[in-house]
Design a protein around this motif. Structure first.
Motif, PDB file in Angstrom:
ATOM      1  N   ALA A  38       0.858  -1.186   0.000  1.00 50.93           N
ATOM      2  CA  ALA A  38       0.000   0.000   0.000  1.00 50.93           C
ATOM      3  C   ALA A  38       0.888   1.228   0.000  1.00 50.93           C
ATOM      4  O   ALA A  38       2.023   1.193   0.474  1.00 50.93           O
ATOM      5  N   LYS A  39       0.353   2.307  -0.540  1.00 54.46           N
ATOM      6  CA  LYS A  39       1.082   3.574  -0.563  1.00 54.46           C
ATOM      7  C   LYS A  39       0.101   4.685  -0.236  1.00 54.46           C
ATOM      8  O   LYS A  39      -1.118   4.505  -0.305  1.00 54.46           O
ATOM      9  N   ALA A  40       0.646   5.830   0.137  1.00 51.07           N
ATOM     10  CA  ALA A  40      -0.195   6.983   0.472  1.00 51.07           C
ATOM     11  C   ALA A  40      -1.172   7.255  -0.666  1.00 51.07           C
ATOM     12  O   ALA A  40      -0.801   7.216  -1.839  1.00 51.07           O
ATOM     13  N   GLY A  41      -2.429   7.464  -0.292  1.00 48.19           N
ATOM     14  CA  GLY A  41      -3.480   7.739  -1.263  1.00 48.19           C
ATOM     15  C   GLY A  41      -4.312   6.533  -1.634  1.00 48.19           C
ATOM     16  O   GLY A  41      -5.416   6.672  -2.153  1.00 48.19           O
ATOM     17  N   ASP A  42      -3.787   5.316  -1.372  1.00 49.03           N
ATOM     18  CA  ASP A  42      -4.550   4.099  -1.672  1.00 49.03           C
ATOM     19  C   ASP A  42      -5.775   4.008  -0.775  1.00 49.03           C
ATOM     20  O   ASP A  42      -5.732   4.399   0.401  1.00 49.03           O
ATOM     21  N   ARG A  43      -6.840   3.457  -1.325  1.00 47.82           N
ATOM     22  CA  ARG A  43      -8.034   3.139  -0.544  1.00 47.82           C
ATOM     23  C   ARG A  43      -7.916   1.692  -0.096  1.00 47.82           C
ATOM     24  O   ARG A  43      -7.492   0.823  -0.866  1.00 47.82           O
ATOM     25  N   VAL A  44      -8.256   1.446   1.164  1.00 46.74           N
ATOM     26  CA  VAL A  44      -8.156   0.104   1.714  1.00 46.74           C
ATOM     27  C   VAL A  44      -9.449  -0.289   2.429  1.00 46.74           C
ATOM     28  O   VAL A  44     -10.215   0.574   2.861  1.00 46.74           O
ATOM     29  N   LYS A  45      -9.648  -1.597   2.529  1.00 49.26           N
ATOM     30  CA  LYS A  45     -10.776  -2.145   3.285  1.00 49.26           C
ATOM     31  C   LYS A  45     -10.213  -3.065   4.361  1.00 49.26           C
ATOM     32  O   LYS A  45      -9.407  -3.954   4.066  1.00 49.26           O
ATOM     33  N   LEU A  46     -10.625  -2.830   5.598  1.00 55.24           N
ATOM     34  CA  LEU A  46     -10.160  -3.619   6.731  1.00 55.24           C
ATOM     35  C   LEU A  46     -10.796  -4.999   6.716  1.00 55.24           C
ATOM     36  O   LEU A  46     -12.013  -5.133   6.566  1.00 55.24           O
ATOM     37  N   LEU A  47      -9.963  -6.019   6.883  1.00 54.26           N
ATOM     38  CA  LEU A  47     -10.450  -7.384   7.020  1.00 54.26           C
ATOM     39  C   LEU A  47     -10.389  -7.833   8.480  1.00 54.26           C
ATOM     40  O   LEU A  47     -11.283  -8.505   8.975  1.00 54.26           O
ATOM     41  N   HIS A  48      -9.296  -7.452   9.166  1.00 51.76           N
ATOM     42  CA  HIS A  48      -9.107  -7.836  10.572  1.00 51.76           C
ATOM     43  C   HIS A  48      -8.127  -6.869  11.212  1.00 51.76           C
ATOM     44  O   HIS A  48      -7.096  -6.541  10.622  1.00 51.76           O
ATOM     45  N   CYS A  49      -8.437  -6.436  12.436  1.00 52.90           N
ATOM     46  CA  CYS A  49      -7.514  -5.618  13.211  1.00 52.90           C
ATOM     47  C   CYS A  49      -7.270  -6.313  14.540  1.00 52.90           C
ATOM     48  O   CYS A  49      -8.218  -6.652  15.264  1.00 52.90           O
ATOM     49  N   ALA A  50      -5.999  -6.533  14.871  1.00 55.50           N
ATOM     50  CA  ALA A  50      -5.633  -7.251  16.094  1.00 55.50           C
ATOM     51  C   ALA A  50      -5.723  -6.378  17.344  1.00 55.50           C
ATOM     52  O   ALA A  50      -5.659  -6.899  18.453  1.00 55.50           O
ATOM     53  N   ASP A  51      -5.880  -5.074  17.187  1.00 52.11           N
ATOM     54  CA  ASP A  51      -5.967  -4.164  18.341  1.00 52.11           C
ATOM     55  C   ASP A  51      -7.258  -4.453  19.111  1.00 52.11           C
ATOM     56  O   ASP A  51      -8.354  -4.237  18.593  1.00 52.11           O
ATOM     57  N   THR A  89     -12.489   0.259  17.717  1.00 53.74           N
ATOM     58  CA  THR A  89     -13.919   0.154  17.411  1.00 53.74           C
ATOM     59  C   THR A  89     -14.140  -0.063  15.920  1.00 53.74           C
ATOM     60  O   THR A  89     -15.280  -0.064  15.461  1.00 53.74           O
ATOM     61  N   LEU A  90     -13.044  -0.253  15.179  1.00 50.52           N
ATOM     62  CA  LEU A  90     -13.163  -0.503  13.747  1.00 50.52           C
ATOM     63  C   LEU A  90     -13.716  -1.895  13.498  1.00 50.52           C
ATOM     64  O   LEU A  90     -13.296  -2.869  14.139  1.00 50.52           O
ATOM     65  N   ASP A  91     -14.650  -1.988  12.578  1.00 55.01           N
ATOM     66  CA  ASP A  91     -15.235  -3.273  12.209  1.00 55.01           C
ATOM     67  C   ASP A  91     -14.667  -3.739  10.872  1.00 55.01           C
ATOM     68  O   ASP A  91     -14.326  -2.905  10.020  1.00 55.01           O
ATOM     69  N   PRO A  92     -14.595  -5.047  10.663  1.00 57.63           N
ATOM     70  CA  PRO A  92     -14.216  -5.540   9.336  1.00 57.63           C
ATOM     71  C   PRO A  92     -15.139  -4.921   8.284  1.00 57.63           C
ATOM     72  O   PRO A  92     -16.333  -4.743   8.516  1.00 57.63           O
ATOM     73  N   GLY A  93     -14.538  -4.548   7.155  1.00 57.60           N
ATOM     74  CA  GLY A  93     -15.300  -3.913   6.081  1.00 57.60           C
ATOM     75  C   GLY A  93     -15.182  -2.403   6.078  1.00 57.60           C
ATOM     76  O   GLY A  93     -15.582  -1.752   5.110  1.00 57.60           O
ATOM     77  N   THR A  94     -14.623  -1.819   7.160  1.00 58.85           N
ATOM     78  CA  THR A  94     -14.442  -0.373   7.213  1.00 58.85           C
ATOM     79  C   THR A  94     -13.462   0.054   6.128  1.00 58.85           C
ATOM     80  O   THR A  94     -12.448  -0.598   5.895  1.00 58.85           O
ATOM     81  N   LEU A  95     -13.766   1.161   5.462  1.00 62.08           N
ATOM     82  CA  LEU A  95     -12.929   1.694   4.390  1.00 62.08           C
ATOM     83  C   LEU A  95     -12.130   2.883   4.891  1.00 62.08           C
ATOM     84  O   LEU A  95     -12.567   3.602   5.793  1.00 62.08           O
ATOM     85  N   GLY A  96     -10.963   3.099   4.277  1.00 59.84           N
ATOM     86  CA  GLY A  96     -10.134   4.235   4.650  1.00 59.84           C
ATOM     87  C   GLY A  96      -9.124   4.558   3.572  1.00 59.84           C
ATOM     88  O   GLY A  96      -9.016   3.868   2.559  1.00 59.84           O
ATOM     89  N   THR A  97      -8.370   5.637   3.829  1.00 62.91           N
ATOM     90  CA  THR A  97      -7.347   6.107   2.902  1.00 62.91           C
ATOM     91  C   THR A  97      -5.995   6.089   3.601  1.00 62.91           C
ATOM     92  O   THR A  97      -5.850   6.622   4.709  1.00 62.91           O
ATOM     93  N   VAL A  98      -5.008   5.475   2.950  1.00 66.58           N
ATOM     94  CA  VAL A  98      -3.649   5.429   3.493  1.00 66.58           C
ATOM     95  C   VAL A  98      -3.065   6.839   3.458  1.00 66.58           C
ATOM     96  O   VAL A  98      -3.092   7.511   2.418  1.00 66.58           O
ATOM     97  N   THR A  99      -2.543   7.282   4.614  1.00 67.11           N
ATOM     98  CA  THR A  99      -1.927   8.608   4.681  1.00 67.11           C
ATOM     99  C   THR A  99      -0.402   8.529   4.676  1.00 67.11           C
ATOM    100  O   THR A  99       0.257   9.471   4.255  1.00 67.11           O
ATOM    101  N   LEU A 100       0.141   7.387   5.145  1.00 70.59           N
ATOM    102  CA  LEU A 100       1.592   7.265   5.269  1.00 70.59           C
ATOM    103  C   LEU A 100       1.955   5.808   5.497  1.00 70.59           C
ATOM    104  O   LEU A 100       1.227   5.085   6.184  1.00 70.59           O
TER     105      LEU A 100
END
Length: 67
Positions: free
Chosen positions: A6-19, A23-34
Protein backbone atom coordinates in the motif's frame (compact mmCIF):
# COMPACT_ATOMS: atom_id res chain seq x y z
CA UNK A 1 -1.17 -14.71 3.50
CA UNK A 2 1.13 -11.98 2.16
CA UNK A 3 0.50 -8.40 3.25
CA UNK A 4 -0.60 -6.28 0.31
CA UNK A 5 1.57 -3.37 -0.72
CA UNK A 6 0.00 0.00 0.00
CA UNK A 7 1.08 3.57 -0.56
CA UNK A 8 -0.20 6.98 0.47
CA UNK A 9 -3.48 7.74 -1.26
CA UNK A 10 -4.55 4.10 -1.67
CA UNK A 11 -8.03 3.14 -0.54
CA UNK A 12 -8.16 0.10 1.71
CA UNK A 13 -10.78 -2.14 3.29
CA UNK A 14 -10.16 -3.62 6.73
CA UNK A 15 -10.45 -7.38 7.02
CA UNK A 16 -9.11 -7.84 10.57
CA UNK A 17 -7.51 -5.62 13.21
CA UNK A 18 -5.63 -7.25 16.09
CA UNK A 19 -5.97 -4.16 18.34
CA UNK A 20 -8.36 -5.29 21.10
CA UNK A 21 -9.37 -1.68 21.85
CA UNK A 22 -10.34 -0.55 18.37
CA UNK A 23 -13.92 0.15 17.41
CA UNK A 24 -13.16 -0.50 13.75
CA UNK A 25 -15.23 -3.27 12.21
CA UNK A 26 -14.22 -5.54 9.34
CA UNK A 27 -15.30 -3.91 6.08
CA UNK A 28 -14.44 -0.37 7.21
CA UNK A 29 -12.93 1.69 4.39
CA UNK A 30 -10.13 4.24 4.65
CA UNK A 31 -7.35 6.11 2.90
CA UNK A 32 -3.65 5.43 3.49
CA UNK A 33 -1.93 8.61 4.68
CA UNK A 34 1.59 7.27 5.27
CA UNK A 35 3.68 4.11 5.29
CA UNK A 36 6.43 4.64 7.84
CA UNK A 37 9.96 3.21 7.98
CA UNK A 38 8.77 0.30 10.15
CA UNK A 39 6.15 -0.64 7.57
CA UNK A 40 3.15 0.53 9.61
CA UNK A 41 0.40 1.59 7.24
CA UNK A 42 -1.27 4.67 8.70
CA UNK A 43 -4.91 5.03 7.65
CA UNK A 44 -7.54 7.72 8.04
CA UNK A 45 -10.68 5.62 8.21
CA UNK A 46 -13.91 6.95 6.72
CA UNK A 47 -15.48 7.06 10.19
CA UNK A 48 -12.82 9.58 11.34
CA UNK A 49 -10.59 7.17 13.26
CA UNK A 50 -6.85 7.33 12.53
CA UNK A 51 -5.21 3.97 13.14
CA UNK A 52 -2.19 2.23 11.66
CA UNK A 53 -2.16 -1.33 10.37
CA UNK A 54 0.68 -3.60 11.43
CA UNK A 55 2.06 -6.09 8.93
CA UNK A 56 1.58 -9.66 10.09
CA UNK A 57 -1.02 -8.73 12.71
CA UNK A 58 -3.73 -6.88 10.78
CA UNK A 59 -5.33 -7.77 7.47
CA UNK A 60 -6.65 -5.50 4.71
CA UNK A 61 -7.07 -5.30 0.96
CA UNK A 62 -6.25 -2.44 -1.35
CA UNK A 63 -9.38 -1.44 -3.23
CA UNK A 64 -8.95 -1.03 -6.95
CA UNK A 65 -9.96 2.43 -8.13
CA UNK A 66 -13.05 2.54 -10.36
CA UNK A 67 -12.28 2.51 -14.07
Amino acid sequence: MATPQAKAGDRVKLLHCADPHTTLDPGTLGTVTLVDSLGTIHVLWDNGIELGLVSGEDAFVVIEPPR
